[in-house]
Scaffold this active site. Structure first.
Site, PDB file in Angstrom:
ATOM      1  N   HIS A 221      77.300 -55.773  -8.789  1.00  0.00           N
ATOM      2  CA  HIS A 221      78.257 -54.716  -8.438  1.00  0.00           C
ATOM      3  C   HIS A 221      79.567 -55.227  -7.856  1.00  0.00           C
ATOM      4  CE1 HIS A 221      74.203 -52.967  -8.448  1.00  0.00           C
ATOM      5  NE2 HIS A 221      74.802 -51.966  -9.041  1.00  0.00           N
TER       6      HIS A 221
ATOM      7  N   GLY B 136      83.036 -46.457   4.023  1.00  0.00           N
ATOM      8  CA  GLY B 136      82.315 -45.854   2.902  1.00  0.00           C
ATOM      9  C   GLY B 136      83.234 -45.608   1.714  1.00  0.00           C
TER      10      GLY B 136
ATOM     11  N   ARG C 298      83.017 -50.139 -10.692  1.00  0.00           N
ATOM     12  CA  ARG C 298      82.742 -48.760 -10.251  1.00  0.00           C
ATOM     13  C   ARG C 298      83.830 -48.229  -9.307  1.00  0.00           C
ATOM     14  NH1 ARG C 298      77.016 -46.812 -10.555  1.00  0.00           N
ATOM     15  NH2 ARG C 298      76.095 -48.211 -12.055  1.00  0.00           N
TER      16      ARG C 298
ATOM     17  N   MET D 147      75.698 -41.857   7.781  1.00  0.00           N
ATOM     18  CA  MET D 147      74.738 -42.010   6.688  1.00  0.00           C
ATOM     19  C   MET D 147      74.428 -43.456   6.274  1.00  0.00           C
ATOM     20  SD  MET D 147      75.780 -38.710   4.357  1.00  0.00           S
ATOM     21  CE  MET D 147      74.187 -38.588   3.545  1.00  0.00           C
ATOM     22  N   GLU D 148      74.848 -44.453   7.055  1.00  0.00           N
ATOM     23  CA  GLU D 148      74.659 -45.839   6.590  1.00  0.00           C
ATOM     24  C   GLU D 148      74.162 -46.843   7.633  1.00  0.00           C
ATOM     25  OE1 GLU D 148      77.641 -44.196   6.180  1.00  0.00           O
ATOM     26  OE2 GLU D 148      77.467 -43.664   4.063  1.00  0.00           O
TER      27      GLU D 148
ATOM     28  N   ASP E 198      83.894 -34.532  12.945  1.00  0.00           N
ATOM     29  CA  ASP E 198      83.490 -33.124  13.006  1.00  0.00           C
ATOM     30  C   ASP E 198      82.371 -33.000  14.038  1.00  0.00           C
ATOM     31  OD1 ASP E 198      82.181 -34.527  10.515  1.00  0.00           O
ATOM     32  OD2 ASP E 198      80.735 -33.043  11.197  1.00  0.00           O
TER      33      ASP E 198
HETATM   34  N1  HPA Z   1      76.768 -35.606   8.550  1.00  0.00           N
HETATM   35  C1  HPA Z   1      76.568 -36.815   7.993  1.00  0.00           C
HETATM   36  N2  HPA Z   1      77.501 -37.731   7.940  1.00  0.00           N
HETATM   37  C2  HPA Z   1      78.688 -37.449   8.467  1.00  0.00           C
HETATM   38  C3  HPA Z   1      78.963 -36.221   9.049  1.00  0.00           C
HETATM   39  C4  HPA Z   1      77.945 -35.266   9.104  1.00  0.00           C
HETATM   40  O1  HPA Z   1      78.137 -34.156   9.620  1.00  0.00           O
HETATM   41  N3  HPA Z   1      80.251 -36.238   9.454  1.00  0.00           N
HETATM   42  C5  HPA Z   1      80.751 -37.437   9.135  1.00  0.00           C
HETATM   43  N4  HPA Z   1      79.810 -38.181   8.535  1.00  0.00           N
END
Ligand code: HPA
Length: 234
Positions: free
Chosen positions: A4, A20, A43, A180-181, A204
């Site tokens: 990759h 990301g 990619r 998420m990582e 957020d």
């Molecule tokens: N969830 C998962 N990952 C994220 C979020 C979330 O609300 N905000 C930024 N990365």
């Protein structure tokens, strides 16, 4: 060349920032590095190498989620001899004291991912930050009066959960925010004896349902990149 990543041997530095978003990798390289050169377009997962204060540093997009991030981390460590990996990304707050634009350093990463359940049957594995990188980042922030928070984060497999309120269970046990990582990164770094850290900016809040604007994200993102680059170069 790996599956990759099309870089030739030696084109990737031993210290890599990992956003990301590949366009974020381009922005980081063009904004913070001198003489950045793109080494990967496979990619469209862009990667660049340049210098920061005379030290060679690369920036590689990882995509979203542990499976995608693990592909890039595996290849960076095993095919390109990368030793230091710092994820720079966004996260959603789980605590009312963790506010929009705050910077959170992940000391440990809990997860809803199955990667370690299938390795450590009937037991928990705790993916943790590298202590040296963690201390360097925390010290840099303290000396330069950049407020940070540090603690346990959640690396979730799903961005859109079935039950919105399910975050409260993690929040009750002190988890600061969700991304998420990080748990994947910390696990693979431990497995191959590399050093890893995740530095996150709150984009957020699940508690207040507020979100940052794109402009706000950029300025808070810059502080996080400053911490990460100094952690790798000082
Ligand atoms: N969830 C998962 N990952 C994220 C979020 C979330 O609300 N905000 C930024 N990365």
């Amino acid at each position: 060349m790996s599956i990759h990543i099309e870089a030739k041997p030696g084109e990737i530095a031993d210290s890599v920032l990992l956003p990301g978003d590949p366009m974020r990798a381009k922005w980081i390289a063009e904004t913070f590095l001198e003489d950045p050169v793109c080494y990967n377009d496979v990619r469209a997962m862009l990667g660049f190498t340049g210098t920061f204060k005379g030290k060679r540093i690369s920036v590689q997009g990882t995509g979203m989620g542990i499976p995608s991030a693990l592909i890039y981390c595996h290849e960076l460590i095993n095919f390109y001899e990368v030793k230091n990996l710092i994820r720079v990304g966004t996260a959603g707050s789980y605590q009312k004291e963790v506010r929009l634009r705050d910077i959170v350093i992940a000391m440990a990463a809990s997860s809803t991912s199955g990667i370690n359940n299938s390795r450590f049957i009937n037991a928990d594995y705790s993916p943790t930050a590298n202590f040296d990188l963690f201390m360097k980042a925390a010290n840099y922030a303290q000396v330069h009066k950049i407020p940070i928070k540090a603690g346990n984060v959640l690396s979730a497999d799903e961005f859109y959960e079935d039950d919105y309120d399910s975050y409260k269970q993690w929040a009750n046990f002190g988890v600061l925010c969700v991304e998420m990582e990080a748990a994947g990164l910390y696990t693979i770094a431990a497995k191959y004896n590399a050093r890893a850290l995740a530095i996150l900016t709150i984009s957020d809040s699940l508690v207040t349902k507020e979100k940052t604007s794109a402009d706000e994200r950029e300025s808070s993102f810059s502080k996080m990149i400053e911490i990460a680059l100094h952690t790798l170069s000082d």
